[in-house]
Motif scaffolding. Structure first.
Motif, short mmCIF file in Angstrom:
data_model
loop_
_atom_site.label_atom_id
_atom_site.label_comp_id
_atom_site.label_asym_id
_atom_site.label_seq_id
_atom_site.Cartn_x
_atom_site.Cartn_y
_atom_site.Cartn_z
N ASN A 71 0.83 -1.21 0.00
CA ASN A 71 0.00 0.00 0.00
C ASN A 71 0.86 1.26 0.00
O ASN A 71 0.58 2.22 -0.72
CB ASN A 71 -0.92 0.01 1.21
N THR A 72 1.92 1.26 0.82
CA THR A 72 2.80 2.43 0.89
C THR A 72 3.55 2.61 -0.43
O THR A 72 3.71 3.73 -0.92
CB THR A 72 3.80 2.28 2.05
N GLU A 102 2.51 1.79 -3.37
CA GLU A 102 1.56 2.31 -4.34
C GLU A 102 1.28 3.79 -4.07
O GLU A 102 1.20 4.60 -5.00
CB GLU A 102 0.27 1.51 -4.27
N LYS A 103 1.13 4.15 -2.81
CA LYS A 103 0.82 5.54 -2.44
C LYS A 103 1.97 6.48 -2.82
O LYS A 103 1.75 7.63 -3.21
CB LYS A 103 0.56 5.63 -0.94
N ASP A 147 1.72 -0.07 7.09
CA ASP A 147 1.60 1.03 6.15
C ASP A 147 2.21 2.31 6.72
O ASP A 147 2.32 2.48 7.94
CB ASP A 147 0.13 1.28 5.80
#
Length: 349
Positions: A224-225, A227-228, A267
């Motif tokens: 998630n990180t 991608e962010k 995350d």
């Protein structure tokens, strides 16, 4: 249970020493069994302060980053060549017995200190016995000493349990109180630890838990990180895994590090391992990985907020023995075709 800590926590005494060194108040500095030029918190400026000490003496197993900044290097005896003692986390003392005699005439830390404060040069065994004779008493000492050597521990040396209580509101940490940016977490490497074992090839070669990386450290982050932050990827090729290289910016200091995406990682947090980026480890350990100590400060030895991650456009080939994937998207099935739980009736089965 809780007891008194067995190790000193914090850098208060080191900070005070560096301030005295910078002020020219230290004439002779003896550094035994440590490598602060490499491992001291980056904000202290230990290497620069060391140059202001007129006489610098280093005692250690190798000519490391600190040793080369000293006028004298005293060879240390290896732990397998030395008499000593050690405490377990509960406080229990064990007598450390050597397996061999010193091969190259090195001195243990006990013998080094004794050489400065005594006219004679007692051996480590004599120093250790004299100390424990004072602790255990003359009464039946030989029997107590023999029992400690036989059992491996000194009886009755565990710390007493310490009563503790939680103080409500003593320390609260909410998302709103965190510094802007990501969290950075510092950890010693499972293989080379804090860098002292960086020149051991088989410890560099062993796959690390969770990541299965060898011969390198990386900036670990969750999918998630990744991608962010812009869709960082680690691509598997025939030659190995190709990772994007990023610039980690933290409190005015920067290092370049390859990204490694780790499922299960928290995350909004990035983990870096210490012990790499050595310049005086030896033929095996020099220039392996990046130096995470360059970001570590005295007020955030294990974690802190405010990390920034910037793309560099560079890539790096990583050695990994086993990659990760999620159950929803394995290399053998298209995304969404595999469910975590499958149910069916007997007729369908």
């Amino acid at each position: 249970v809780y007891t008194e800590p067995t190790e000193m926590a914090g850098d208060a005494s080191l900070t005070e020493l560096v301030e005295e060194m910078k002020a020219g108040q230290v004439e002779v500095l003896v550094i035994a069994g440590a490598n602060p030029v490499y491992a001291a918190p980056a904000d202290l400026g230990f290497a620069e302060a060391l140059e202001r000490v007129p006489l610098r003496i280093h005692h250690g197993l190798s000519l490391d980053e600190t040793a080369v900044q000293c006028q004298w290097h005293l060879p240390a005896a290896h732990p397998l060549e030395s008499w000593s003692d050690a405490r377990a986390t509960c406080g229990t003392v064990s007598i450390v017995q050597p397996l061999i005699a010193p091969l190259y005439g090195g001195l243990s830390a006990h013998e080094l200190v004794a050489a400065f404060i005594e006219d004679s040069e007692p051996k480590g065994y004599e120093i250790l016995r004299e100390h424990w004779m004072e602790v255990l008493g003359d009464d039946d000492f030989e029997a107590k000493w023999s029992r400690a050597l036989h059992d491996g521990v000194v009886a009755g040396t565990a710390y007493p349990e310490k009563p503790v209580a939680v103080t409500p509101g003593a320390w609260t940490r909410t998302i709103s109180e965190r510094a802007p940016g990501l969290e950075i977490a510092f950890r010693t490497d499972p293989g080379v630890f804090d860098g002292r074992f960086a020149n051991l090839g088989w410890l560099q070669e062993v796959p690390r838990p969770l990541t299965k990386l060898t011969w390198d450290n990386a900036a670990l982050m969750s999918p998630n990180t990744a991608e962010k932050l812009g869709g960082f990827k680690v691509e598997e090729t025939g030659a190995g895994h190709v990772s994007e290289v990023v610039e980690l910016r933290y409190r005015g200091r920067t290092v370049k590090a390859p990204v490694w995406i780790l499922p299960g990682h928290p995350d909004d947090s990035v983990t870096v391992h210490l012990g790499f980026g050595r310049s005086r480890a030896g033929r095996v350990g020099d220039a392996v990985g990046f130096d995470a100590y360059a970001l570590r400060t005295s007020d955030g030895r294990w974690f802190g907020g405010g990390l920034e991650v910037e793309r560099t456009g560079e890539t790096m080939l990583m050695a990994c023995t086993q990659d990760h994937w999620t159950i929803e998207n394995t290399p053998h099935e298209a995304a969404g075709d595999r469910h975590l739980v499958r149910s069916a009736t007997l007729e369908v089965v």
